[in-house]
Design an enzyme around this catalytic site. Structure first.
Site, mmCIF file in Angstrom:
data_model
loop_
_atom_site.group_PDB
_atom_site.id
_atom_site.type_symbol
_atom_site.label_atom_id
_atom_site.label_comp_id
_atom_site.label_asym_id
_atom_site.label_seq_id
_atom_site.Cartn_x
_atom_site.Cartn_y
_atom_site.Cartn_z
ATOM 1 C CG HIS A 136 -6.046 -6.043 -6.397
ATOM 2 N ND1 HIS A 136 -7.143 -6.616 -5.807
ATOM 3 C CD2 HIS A 136 -5.223 -5.719 -5.375
ATOM 4 C CE1 HIS A 136 -6.992 -6.631 -4.491
ATOM 5 N NE2 HIS A 136 -5.814 -6.105 -4.204
ATOM 6 C CG HIS B 85 -1.176 -6.621 -1.650
ATOM 7 N ND1 HIS B 85 -1.327 -5.393 -1.030
ATOM 8 C CD2 HIS B 85 -2.385 -6.883 -2.217
ATOM 9 C CE1 HIS B 85 -2.558 -4.952 -1.212
ATOM 10 N NE2 HIS B 85 -3.223 -5.832 -1.939
ATOM 11 C CD GLU C 179 -6.233 -8.206 -0.825
ATOM 12 O OE1 GLU C 179 -5.599 -7.557 -1.686
ATOM 13 O OE2 GLU C 179 -7.232 -7.756 -0.238
HETATM 14 CO CO CO Z 1 -5.348 -5.613 -2.242
#
Ligand code: CO
Length: 134
Positions: free
Chosen positions: A7, A79, A130
């Site tokens: 994502h 992020h 991440e």
């Molecule tokens: Co995230």
């Protein structure tokens, strides 16, 4: 080592308004808001055919995304999340190469209850990264 883009996360000042933009203007499939007290955020997930967008809004005192929203009052990209097969192996390899892992370096359950880690933006082209074990 990294696999699919899981994502892209965007911090927003108004979660309802942002969800409406994705649902009504962009015609995307938008989830209900989900509070994640452990991470200090409320999230809305947008399912796209090849990845997801994660809308983030601060939850409670000391939210990690509150300073970002202060610096970027109209919101912004926060992020990117890449999938890995083995998060401990990925962490050890990155640390051996000098990359900085945020926090205590131990993976924590993320928005999908899978282990996640965050990597310092200065080591990754100015972007907070991440890693999620899938
Ligand atoms: Co995230």
């Amino acid at each position: 080592m990294i696999g699919r883009l899981n994502h892209v996360a965007i911090v927003v000042p108004d979660l309802g308004a942002a969800a409406a933009v994705y649902r009504d203007t962009l015609g995307a499939n938008v989830s209900a808001p989900l509070d994640l007290p452990l991470h200090g955020v409320t999230t809305v997930f947008i399912e796209l055919p090849n990845t997801k967008i994660e809308l983030l809004h601060p939850l409670g005192e000391g939210s990690p995304v509150a300073p970002f929203l202060e610096k970027n009052p109209s919101g912004g990209m926060h992020h990117v999340c890449y999938e890995v097969d083995d998060i401990h192996a990925a962490r050890d390899r990155l640390m051996a190469e000098g990359a900085r892992v945020l926090g205590d370096g131990e993976p924590k359950p993320g928005a999908h209850d899978k282990p996640v880690l965050f990597l310092h933006p200065k080591d990754f082209c100015g972007t907070l990264v991440e890693l999620e074990q899938v």
